[in-house]
Design an enzyme around this catalytic site. Sequence first.
Site, PDB file in Angstrom:
ATOM      1  N   GLU A 254       0.874  -1.174   0.000  1.00 41.23           N
ATOM      2  CA  GLU A 254       0.000   0.000   0.000  1.00 41.23           C
ATOM      3  C   GLU A 254       0.906   1.217   0.000  1.00 41.23           C
ATOM      4  O   GLU A 254       1.751   1.373   0.888  1.00 41.23           O
ATOM      5  CB  GLU A 254      -0.917   0.028   1.218  1.00 41.23           C
ATOM      6  CG  GLU A 254      -1.867   1.212   1.188  1.00 41.23           C
ATOM      7  CD  GLU A 254      -2.487   1.514   2.531  1.00 41.23           C
ATOM      8  OE1 GLU A 254      -2.227   2.617   3.063  1.00 41.23           O
ATOM      9  OE2 GLU A 254      -3.202   0.658   3.059  1.00 41.23           O
ATOM     10  N   CYS A 288      -2.602   7.253   5.015  1.00 40.23           N
ATOM     11  CA  CYS A 288      -2.522   7.021   3.565  1.00 40.23           C
ATOM     12  C   CYS A 288      -3.848   7.293   2.866  1.00 40.23           C
ATOM     13  O   CYS A 288      -3.859   7.713   1.706  1.00 40.23           O
ATOM     14  CB  CYS A 288      -2.090   5.584   3.292  1.00 40.23           C
ATOM     15  SG  CYS A 288      -0.444   5.171   3.915  1.00 40.23           S
TER      16      CYS A 288
END
EC number: 1.2.1.79
Length: 517
Positions: A254, A288
């Site tokens: 990720e 994120c």
Amino acid sequence: MPAPSAADFARLRSLVAIEDLDARQSRPIEEVFTGRELTTIPVGTAEDVAAAFAKARAAQRGWAHRPVAERAAIMERFRDLVAKNRDFLMDVAQAETGKARSAAQEEIVDMMLNARYYARQAVKLLAPKRVQGLLPGVVKTVVNHHPKGVVGVISPWNYPMALSISDSIPALLAGNAVVVKPDSQTPYCTLANAELLYEAGLPRDLFAVVPGPGSVVGTAIVENCDYLMFTGSTATGRTLAEQCGRRLIGFSAELGGKNPMIVTRGAKLDVAAKAATRACFSNAGQLCISIERIYVERAVADEFTAKFGEQVRSMRLAATYDFTADMGSLISEDQIKTVSGHVDDAKAKGATVIAGGNIRPDIGPRFYEPTVLTGVTDEMECARNETFGPVVSIYPVESVAEAIEKANDTEYGLNASVWAGSKTEGEAIAAQLQAGTVNVDEGYALAFGSTAAPMGGMKASGVGRRHGADGILKYTESQTVATSRVLNLDPPLGISGTLWQKAMTPMIRAVQKLPGR
């Protein structure tokens, strides 16, 4: 509530997978709220990583042969221990990261959700699966899932519990061992949960924590692991992907994001403005999947901006180990420099600050106000680059179509948020966005908390997925076993090859007409 005690850190320090700890070089760990030294952590070497992998490989062989239900029982006990020790875990997370307690609680919830989901689903997901064979009734075809071996996890500082432990849970349940390199700023977040995993019954060699610099420990993990899970920047992800490619091992990551929110003229603006504060500023924007761009239909842009600005200006910043703060600190001086640099650059080039825009040393050494900008243009650093801090830009647009086009005009594709006049409209917009997760009438938490569904990024925001079936099966090697119940494809005794092929042709045609072909 104070930071954890010296005795707590000493106990956790003993769990590091490094021999002769006291003889090793160490680095200080600071309390982010104050900048004072809390404790130290030994610095690992490539040799320490190699030793951890050797022990992990030896332990993994027996672990892989234990019934999945036994592994799942350990994760159920771990979940219960996380719930029991949640206050201590939140204290550790706040001390090392400086985040508000509400953001620390998100980490606890994430670990509990993942432990519960995979403990309950692993037996089903990992069981041999019967699939349609070449010739029904003649061929039996089964898919097995074997563990990779030893998985390497390189985790970041922003959500150091969720992104080291929650990614390790399915790897362990799949029959692997795990070697983790936590970020050098937040090793005790991983160690605090390692302690609970061991208490739950996980053999210690199956989960090894080796702290140290990425250039040394991270590189050694990539050189030794059978599969790599990484969370961090896109630039580092590309480098690690190349290293994994040279070894022909699997890789999941990720990576970065520049996540958009769309607000249409039919949205409930009060609700959207309030929710946007959490979507943009949870963990001071060091998330994120947080929102950094908001596209609002021009008919309601001024009203939304006013409501959102009011909400942001009312947020409480504080260095406190309770739930009274809306937002905590940035983690480091580097983060302060990046955030202030983006804001100062935008102001110098003509952007307007609606809220925030200032460093707050009166609260703590690394506090920065939640900041809302308008008038941001492409030449400004914050327009396309990920800030990874408490900064969001609002852009009026003429239509929903323009909002979708601009939302997709980025190299990233991690998360998005949609606020519309109806659920149907919101879902229709969501389907057109190039993002791995999209939340309708929420910023990020609904998709991230849906542990049965895959979560990850499109484009430069990632490779592979966490959560759901994808999140555990990626840690396995699929094996197809096809067994002939009657005969194989060689001509029977006494039948020529030519005659046999003629006989096979109508059989193959018939098989192709069967359901599922």
